[in-house]
Design an enzyme around this catalytic site. Sequence first.
Site, PDB file in Angstrom:
ATOM      1  N   GLN A   1      80.365  53.284  20.406  1.00  0.00           N
ATOM      2  CA  GLN A   1      79.213  53.415  21.298  1.00  0.00           C
ATOM      3  C   GLN A   1      79.644  54.056  22.613  1.00  0.00           C
ATOM      4  OE1 GLN A   1      76.119  51.151  20.733  1.00  0.00           O
ATOM      5  NE2 GLN A   1      75.091  52.360  22.260  1.00  0.00           N
ATOM      6  N   PHE A   2      79.655  55.384  22.647  1.00  0.00           N
ATOM      7  CA  PHE A   2      80.071  56.072  23.870  1.00  0.00           C
ATOM      8  C   PHE A   2      79.113  55.809  25.019  1.00  0.00           C
ATOM      9  CE2 PHE A   2      77.037  59.177  22.384  1.00  0.00           C
ATOM     10  CZ  PHE A   2      76.560  59.784  23.534  1.00  0.00           C
ATOM     11  N   THR A   3      77.877  55.411  24.715  1.00  0.00           N
ATOM     12  CA  THR A   3      76.899  55.194  25.782  1.00  0.00           C
ATOM     13  C   THR A   3      77.242  53.998  26.666  1.00  0.00           C
ATOM     14  OG1 THR A   3      75.419  53.924  24.352  1.00  0.00           O
ATOM     15  CG2 THR A   3      75.044  56.311  24.489  1.00  0.00           C
TER      16      THR A   3
END
Length: 150
Positions: free
Chosen positions: A78-80
């Site tokens: 989850q890069f967010t």
Amino acid sequence: MRALIQRVLRGRVTVEGSEVGAIGPGLVVLVGAGQGDGEADARYVAEKIAHLRIFEDEQGKMNRSVSDVGGEVLVVSQFTLYGDCRKGRRPSFTQAAPPDEARRLVEAVVAELRKFGLTVATGQFQAHMVVEIINDGPVTLMVEGRGGES
């Protein structure tokens, strides 16, 4: 690295309608890698995930880890988690690690968790995933690596 840890009754990830990972009771962990993160961060985060005492014991106190209760772990990249919303209305992701580096570090977290004897399922890196989470508690915690420190 950042890991958003959620205690769950079950979790499931599908990509294009097909299940790619699922667990029963345990933890769903959203993992993001940031600029400057390294192997030491992956080990640190994995150790925290495996040993955080966030499951209840016989007295109802959070005194047992996912390892202690025989739970499973679902790791979803989850890069967010590195989204910066301080300016404007669109998040900036400049603090997130580049995709190849992030993939390597998320895979390192998974490998470390497996070394602890945990059953680990995963999402699919860089795919549009539908993540189903049935929270238990809810118990949700953020763990951060040491930013590249050894």
